[in-house]
Design an enzyme around this catalytic site. Sequence first.
Site, short mmCIF file in Angstrom:
data_model
loop_
_atom_site.label_atom_id
_atom_site.label_comp_id
_atom_site.label_asym_id
_atom_site.label_seq_id
_atom_site.Cartn_x
_atom_site.Cartn_y
_atom_site.Cartn_z
N HIS A 1 87.35 -5.65 13.23
CA HIS A 1 86.41 -4.67 12.68
C HIS A 1 85.13 -5.32 12.14
O HIS A 1 84.14 -4.64 11.92
CB HIS A 1 87.08 -3.80 11.60
N ASP B 1 93.82 -6.14 14.71
CA ASP B 1 92.55 -6.31 13.99
C ASP B 1 92.14 -7.78 13.92
O ASP B 1 91.70 -8.26 12.88
CB ASP B 1 92.62 -5.71 12.59
N SER C 1 86.70 -9.58 4.54
CA SER C 1 87.37 -9.39 5.82
C SER C 1 87.20 -10.60 6.73
O SER C 1 86.09 -11.08 6.96
CB SER C 1 86.78 -8.17 6.55
N GLY D 1 110.39 -1.19 24.57
CA GLY D 1 110.54 0.09 25.26
C GLY D 1 111.41 1.09 24.52
O GLY D 1 112.24 1.76 25.13
#
Length: 489
Positions: free
Chosen positions: A123, A153, A234, A290
Amino acid sequence: MIKHLSVLMSASALSLSAAAAPGGSSVISQEDFTGAAESTVNGVVSVKSYATPRSARGISPFGNSDDLFSSDPFFEFFFGQPRQQTPRNRRQPQQQTEPKQRQIGLGSGVIISKDGYIVTNNHVIADAERLEVTLNDNRNYNAKVIGSDPTTDLALIQIDAPDDLHVIPMGNSEDLKVGEWVLAVGNPFGFTSTVTSGIVSAKARNISSATGAGASRGIESYIQTDAAVNQGNSGGALVNLKGELVGINTAIYSQNGSYVGCSFAIPTSIVNKVIDDLKQYGTVQRAFLGISFMELTPELVDEKKIKGVNSGIYVASVSDRSAAREAGLKEGDIIVDINGYPTLNTAQMQETIAKFSPGATVQITFVRDGKKQTKSVTLRNSKGDTGVTKAASLTDLGCAFASVPQERLEQLEISHGVVVTGIEDGRMKEAGIRDGFIILAVNGQRITSPDDMEKIYNGVIKGDDDKVLYIKGIYPTGKQAFYAVSLID
């Protein structure tokens, strides 16, 4: 204008000395903090992202790019985006032929190799047209994106710099213990080389499920700490007292956008796998078992009359053509361990599977009808096989995109769009689209340039939603048309 600046000194901070505590136990010395801090500040960089105003408007993951915190009061990814305010008495130019780039984001990054590789958050670099990296000694470099992964992220970028870069060594996040001291290093609010301390509050934390915040943000298995991190942290480093990287700071829990005691970092157990894949393949080789699942709860135990286990991953369904179906897993099984890693909650399950690539064979321990069983499972990719997933490219659509001539816009009485040219065998042709088709919108988003097409395409490819482009447009004859272009092989 600065409204308030408060200077606080915690009484507990004064207890950090080399003296012995009562009872003979020693107290951690300040030297332990200073050593780790000095060995890491030069390995953390500032990452600024730039885009033109046209590209920057409306693309913030929070919705309105001028209000970063309005759409989600609980989790902030602290972009550090500067608010752009215009005095009332300043006149705006009516036309701007070539909009200049402006800063749309500010975050941190961690140098992980001498050849200029830097890990940060996805981000931080998302939607950027240009990235600028500033080292701790104020040297500036433009950076290129090697690859990014919205699901975790994480992003890998690289600068062309001398080989005197300071590298923070990789640590093992699995060795971290709750209560252990850690340091957060980053650039909160643009204050470079900021170091804060705290302890590991929890491990394998899934913040969406823990707070009931709605849909998951992807793979969530965070290290929770009480080290103060804020807007701009961040992508910064979470390090242990040896100065080793154990996590990448990425989020805080907050109702007001400011730090309130809960911060979260992506553990290096996930970082290492993602970064290695991005460097080698340009995209993450993500394994899938799965199944759809849920955490075992006391209510679920009572409802399903489950015996022999009180915590684990309850298999709600098994997908067709999946590793789980091949291995014989069934609805109602409770997975408690994969290759020796406990899977007692969603975060542990996600983190464990994220360590493996398609083709890896793992041992899954589960409880069925009150009895433990173990089966060998070969994990697959999203396509249901074990092949290498290639990085997607807009060229895979089998055509090019160009700006629409002004006279054509006027003729069709439209204000925007891009025209499809040079169509060849590929996804667009298979969907029925022909040369000359003018795309007006894709997945409900207005298309004004070929760059818009690339951004939407990359977003769909990397996202967790359906891999399809819903295209609305018009032919030169004035005939409107709608197409669905599948991006799945």
